[in-house]
Design an enzyme around this catalytic site. Structure first.
Site, PDB file in Angstrom:
ATOM      1  N   CYS A  50       5.575  24.158  -1.559  1.00  0.00           N
ATOM      2  CA  CYS A  50       5.664  25.574  -2.089  1.00  0.00           C
ATOM      3  C   CYS A  50       5.034  26.225  -3.259  1.00  0.00           C
ATOM      4  O   CYS A  50       4.920  26.679  -3.793  1.00  0.00           O
ATOM      5  CB  CYS A  50       7.034  25.607  -1.940  1.00  0.00           C
ATOM      6  SG  CYS A  50       7.530  23.633  -3.450  1.00  0.00           S
ATOM      7  N   HIS A 305      11.368  21.857  -7.107  1.00  0.00           N
ATOM      8  CA  HIS A 305      11.250  23.466  -5.376  1.00  0.00           C
ATOM      9  C   HIS A 305      10.254  24.756  -6.383  1.00  0.00           C
ATOM     10  O   HIS A 305      10.781  25.200  -7.423  1.00  0.00           O
ATOM     11  CB  HIS A 305      11.730  23.544  -4.669  1.00  0.00           C
ATOM     12  CG  HIS A 305      11.639  24.657  -3.643  1.00  0.00           C
ATOM     13  ND1 HIS A 305      10.354  24.428  -3.017  1.00  0.00           N
ATOM     14  CD2 HIS A 305      12.395  25.852  -4.162  1.00  0.00           C
ATOM     15  CE1 HIS A 305      10.689  25.751  -1.667  1.00  0.00           C
ATOM     16  NE2 HIS A 305      11.074  26.212  -2.692  1.00  0.00           N
TER      17      HIS A 305
END
Ligand SMILES: [Zn+2]
Length: 1186
Positions: A50, A305
């Site tokens: 990500c 993340h």
């Protein structure tokens, strides 16, 4: 240094964020999902990428970057098609990036894949794919791109767009000499700790001066002495794109650990960099920058993340629509609740008023006035009671409100000003006194500088997911665990050409446009196919002409397949369409056509409702895929009226009756038969059909489980009920008991009193001859019934004296009427291995106890005429010093048995076994051995250790069992040790002393009689060869094969030996060794694997070593390829054996698991401790010209 800082931790992220753990993964055959309403493409997460995705999207939405990349053609980069050619010069990283960008812009899919790109990076392992720091990646990716583009017109692409210069200056206070040092940058790293926001950080870096004074002086080169001096830094060259990296990750040296700085850190949408620049005389527009991307890190130090907020500068995505909807919803919410709430909350009200003020601060009483004007209520009336005086309230919220030094005026603190972005703001910052009179407030003329789309077209790009957001959502990322980590500003002067607006194809080279067009066409085609496949249903038409009605249901007169016509139709079509299709399929149909839903039931095909309403869609009438439809005239089939609907469903009932003894074979105590009844049949009719008068019916509620408690008697009152109402469904069992079978039924409770499954009979015949007539009686018993109970019952049933119990025993009677040895009194039927229904004799005498041996013996020499005598002897276990006590088994190979020589019937075999059971010196696992060969216990002998093998054989010949055989000499006997109940080692030298054989204390010997004398030399291997029966999974009887291995014990030699034994060509046989304990056959080489004769001698291993371990007594299977081409050596017995082994292993495993359960409770704790993987440096490999 923080290479591994961002190892992805999925534990706190919802599943869809990182693409892991998605439950409904689309099947491979299904095309990828199209873009959603935003019309922007996300990027799939490869399991920790990500960070890469966030950066790639930022670069994509830097139009100047992607256009510069697209401008590089195949003549400079080469083409991907050539990438596999060894000499081709292909710059694979920029090519893959171009392709990915083209896909993101044009390919109609929800998310693009980066695997090709990461492969071009040389990232192949999971290690390299793991989460890394996006700031680090930014630098490495730029460096890789620069390297990749050396020698092309794009060599300065990165520099052109991102390169800036900082100059550091030290000015000597005495000679005013300026010492200068330049630093290049592609991004600026700014402190977060102890700083309120970006402007303050830049102020500290590029405005504040540092002084060398007092103790800390500067050595001036010009003056050549320590002097006072000032040090400062300035931005000398501003890049078109300014990338800011926030130092959110720090190291706490006291705690010796990393931590994430989560404090509030503001940054403006627009910033004027003039105050931080060396040159300040240019027009304002030269210094204005606009935020267009914010990479956000969510999580802590050791995991997290990334996602990114991006402003879609070219307005490629569909943002407005959602925004409009949001506004509508918002407005409504405001009307409904928000308004009321706002009035309730004075903080929000006051903040609202102040944020709308032109001047940064207003007098406190003026604020009260504005409140009354705008909200229609005065502070005193509305809030004073609850919150106190207005001034006091403002003072109590210093984090929001700021007073002027004289405390007369009040304004909002800076961060709240940003939250409530106002049209015009004046100098409003809590800054130290300003130097150089520079107005560094970036918001001086915001409206004029920002274009009409300002504040719009922001998206949150989160891996595969793309969502429109509002500009003010950025403020949520000022602080906290989820907060901004990298900021990307673009120079406000950079204007986009009007033709680029809303045009994702802009500046994309032709070949990529074509590639994407083709890919989209392919996608559309696949989706269309998928759509029709999703809507197509397969129906099965059954034609009445192919059916007959009997036994309560429809049955095909041909095979099932021939009766069915398959029809595929779109479920969105109507019943009328279906009817039309059926007519077309069945051209010859005449008359009415009725379509009925049919269902195959265990009893046969049954019909349900008629399909009606031709205008309804198939979906609408609930026609499912795979539905069966019966095509008929709606009345009869083959002349028989057919009852339809759920009320007439046929039910197959399993009817059990107690079997006559042993009728159903071993373990079967019922006879079973299936009967079909309509579910509306009355029980009284059912009983009439099945049971004789006086009989009763019992129902088993639990299916195959026939335990007593599950049986239930249908009482007289139930007889009016129907099959359906009493819950009899397909496969239900009913038990029919005749009047005399009903002793097991407790009629009052309606239950059986015994485990029906086990109930059976044994027959007992009176051999005591107290009366003239030999009577025999049936005794009911289960396998758990003890013999003494059977005896007592029998005595009562036979109406004998009860005292007889003390002097009688039960002895099984063999098939030919011979009385076998008595069964111990405390044995159960199971332990005695008595078959149900078998005959027992009640005899005088006592059964042997567990320490006694029951022997038969014959007096006289003629076996046939001499009467057989019996004796019970007490087993003693005294062995003389230096003597071995050796149990002797008699070995009968199966071939002998098959020929019928001395074939013991099964019951005799059991007698042997029972004897062995009582005398077995080992005492463990006394099991009757029945493999391909039979071992029969013959007795035990005591023999001196000095005695020879020949002596042992001589002595064994005196055992009663052996005497049956005519054995002229010991050399007609083979002696084997017994290993795992099989012949083990062959004892070949008759003259050798037993002691020299090192047999051990617990050895058992089995003796094998031979048809002829045998003297095996030390180099002769005894094998048992058996030829496969062609076309069957079985073998002919085995024969002994003696093989001289003195010269060669190889595959080749054995094949030759076996071939010559069977007089077959050596290339026409296939041989395999049997491993009886595993039920497996190991082929011994194959013809095709033959190696040349010269090599063979050197290389081939002896068969006596692994994996064959060939030894005496091994079974060798032989296939004659002339007659049999299957190379499967296994037999049905092997299948059975393997299955049994598997079951045993399974049970063992289960019990082990149960044992471990306890341990697991403890070990699990250990597992939960998270071990961090060692850090791996992030790198992108750039090959030569790649
Ligand atoms: Zn100086």
């Amino acid at each position: 240094m923080f290479g591994d800082l961002f190892e992805e931790d999925f534990s706190f992220i919802s599943n869809n964020h990182c693409g892991k753990g998605k439950k409904s993964k689309p099947r491979d055959s299904e095309p990828p999902a199209p873009r959603d309403f935003t019309n922007l493409s996300g990027i799939k997460n490869q399991g920790g990428t990500c960070y890469l995705n966030s950066l790639l999207q930022t670069l994509l939405f830097t139009p100047e970057f992607r256009e510069a990349l697209f401008s590089l053609g195949p003549e400079e980069l080469g083409t991907l098609d050539d990438s596999s050619k060894p000499d081709a010069k292909v710059r694979i990283i920029p090519l893959q990036l171009q392709r990915l960008f083209a896909q993101l812009l044009l390919l109609d899919q929800q998310a693009a894949s980066t695997t090709d790109l990461t492969e071009s990076f040389g990232w192949n392992s999971n290690e390299e794919m793991r989460q890394h720091d996006v700031q680090e990646l930014n630098r490495i990716l730029f460096s890789a791109l620069e390297t990749s583009l050396v020698g092309t017109s794009g060599h300065d692409l990165i520099n052109r767009l991102y390169h800036g210069i900082v100059v550091n200056q030290i000015v000597c206070k005495e000679c005013k000499n300026i010492s200068e040092r330049q630093e290049d940058f592609l991004d600026l790293t700014v402190a977060v700790k102890g700083v309120a926001g970006l402007e303050e950080a830049l102020w500290n870096m590029y405005v504040e001066e540092e002084y060398f004074e007092n103790e800390n002086l500067y050595r001036c080169g010009a003056c050549d002495k320590l002097v006072e001096a000032s040090k400062s830094a300035k931005l000398r060259k501003l890049p078109p794109f300014l990338t800011i990296s926030l130092l959110r990750f720090n190291f706490d040296f006291e705690k010796c650990e990393r931590y994430k700085e989560t404090s509030c850190y503001t940054f403006p949408i627009q910033i004027n960099l003039r105050p931080f620049c060396e040159q300040t005389e240019m027009d304002d527009s030269e210094y204005m920058y606009e935020l267009f991307s914010v990479i956000i890190h969510k999580g802590g130090c050791y995991g997290g993340h990334y996602h990114v907020y991006i402003r879609d500068v070219d307005e490629l995505g569909n943002w407005q629509l959602q925004e409009e909807e949001d506004r509508l919803i918002e407005d409504k919410a405001l009307r409904d609740t928000e308004n009321a709430k706002e009035v309730e909350n004075p903080l929000a009200v006051l903040k609202g008023i102040l944020s709308e003020e032109e001047s940064k601060q207003i007098p406190v009483d003026q604020l009260g006035q504005k409140l009354l004007e705008k909200k229609g209520v005065s502070w005193n009336k509305k809030y004073r009671k609850q919150y106190g005086a207005l001034r006091k309230y403002l003072q109590n919220h210093p984090q929001t409100f700021q007073f002027s030094p004289d405390e007369n005026k009040v304004g909002l603190k800076e961060k709240h000003k940003l939250l409530f972005k106002s049209a015009s703001q004046e100098q409003d910052f809590q800054r130290p006194p300003q130097k150089n009179d520079v107005h560094w407030n970036s918001e001086k003329k915001p409206t004029r500088l920002r274009d009409s789309s300002a504040g719009c077209h922001w998206f949150d790009l989160n891996d595969s997911k793309v969502q429109p957001i509002k500009e003010k959502d950025i403020e949520k990322q000022f602080q906290g665990k989820e907060s901004a980590y990298m900021l990307f500003y673009r120079k406000s002067q950079l204007k986009r050409p009007p033709e680029a607006r809303g045009n994702p194809r802009y500046q994309i080279p032709e070949h990529l446009l074509n590639e994407m067009n083709a890919a989209n066409t392919e996608l559309q085609k696949k989706r269309a196919e998928c759509d029709s496949a999703n809507h197509g249903i397969d129906l099965r038409l059954h034609l009445s002409s192919c059916y007959k009605f009997h036994n309560g249901a429809l049955h095909p007169s041909l095979t099932w397949k021939e009766n069915v016509v398959d029809l595929t139709i779109d479920r969105r079509k109507t019943l009328g369409d279906l009817r039309q299709s059926v007519f077309q399929k069945l051209e010859s149909w005449e008359g009415d056509m009725i379509l009925s839903i049919a269902k195959p039931l265990p009893a046969g095909l049954h019909l349900y409702q008629i399909l009606d309403g031709d205008e309804l869609t198939l979906d609408g009438i609930g026609l499912a895929d795979g539905a069966d439809i019966f095509v008929w005239n709606g009345k009869e089939v083959g002349g028989t009226k057919v009852m339809t609907g759920p009320d007439h469903e046929p039910v197959v009932i399993n009817v059990l009756r107690l079997a006559e003894y042993n009728e159903g074979g071993k373990g079967q105590h019922f006879t079973e038969s299936q009967h079909v009844f309509s579910c509306s049949t009355k029980l009284s009719d059912l009983r009439r059909a099945l049971a004789p008068s006086g009989g009763i019916i019992l129902k088993n509620g639990s299916g195959p489980d026939k335990e007593a408690k599950n049986w239930e008697v249908f009482l007289e009152g139930d007889m009016k009920e129907t099959v359906k109402s009493v819950g009899l469904t397909d496969g239900c069992s009913v038990l029919i008991l005749d009047s005399h079978d009903q002793s097991f039924v407790n009629v009052s409770s309606g239950n059986l009193t015994a485990f029906t499954y086990d109930i059976s009979w044994l027959q007992v015949k009176n051999f005591c001859r107290t009366e003239d007539e030999e009577k025999h009686v049936k005794i009911t018993a289960t396998i758990e019934t003890v013999m003494s109970d059977i005896k007592m019952k029998a005595i009562r049933e036979l109406q004998l004296e009860e005292e007889l119990a003390n002097d009688s025993c039960l002895r099984p009677v063999s098939g030919n009427g011979k009385l076998l040895s008595p069964v111990p009194e405390d044995y159960t039927v199971k332990e005695a291995e008595l078959k149900m229904g078998s005959l027992l004799g009640l005899c005088h005498g006592k059964a042997p106890t567990s320490t006694q041996l029951f022997l038969y013996f014959i007096v006289g020499s003629d076996q046939n005429t001499s009467p057989e005598m019996e004796i019970v002897v007490e087993e003693t276990a005294s062995v003389k010093e230096g003597f071995l006590k050796i149990p002797i088994w008699w070995f009968k190979s199966s071939s002998h048995m098959k020929r019928g020589e001395n074939t013991p019937d099964q019951v005799n075999g059991m007698t042997c076994k029972m004897d062995a059971l009582q005398v077995s010196p080992a005492g463990d696992s006394p099991e009757y051995i029945h493999t391909d060969m039979d071992l029969c216990y013959a007795g035990s002998i005591e023999i001196a250790g000095e005695a020879s093998l020949e002596d042992l054989k001589m002595q064994a010949m005196t055992l009663p069992c052996c005497q049956e055989q005519i054995v002229p000499l010991p050399s007609f006997l083979r002696a084997w040790t017994v290993d795992s109940k099989r012949p083990g080692k062959l004892l070949r030298n008759n003259k050798q002393q037993l002691n020299d054989y090192k047999l051990g204390a617990r050895v058992e010997i089995c003796i094998e009689p031979l048809q002829k004398e045998e003297r095996l030399g030390p180099d002769e291997l005894l094998l048992r060869v058996q030829m496969g029966i062609p076309g069957e999974r079985d073998y002919y009887d085995s024969t002994d094969l003696v093989w001289d291995i003195s010269k060669e014990c190889t595959t080749w030699a054995l094949r030759q030996r076996v071939a010559s034994h069977y007089c077959l060509p050596v290339d026409k046989i296939e041989i395999a060794k049997y491993f009886p304990e595993k039920f497996e056959w190991l082929p011994i080489s194959s013809w095709t694997q033959q190696i040349s004769k010269r090599k063979r001698k050197k290389k081939q291993e002896s068969l006596q070593s692994a994996p064959y371990h060939l030894k005496d007594g091994d079974i060798i299977g032989v296939k004659n390829l002339l007659l049999d081409d299957t190379k499967d050596f296994s037999t049905v017995r092997d299948d059975v054996g393997k299955e049994k082994q598997r079951q045993l292993a399974l049970e063992k495993k289960k019990s082990r698991q149960a044992e471990r359960l306890q341990d697991h409770v403890f070990s699990e704790e250990k597992l939960n401790i998270k071990h961090r993987k060692p850090e791996v440096a992030l790198s992108i490999n750039v090959g030569v010209f790649r």
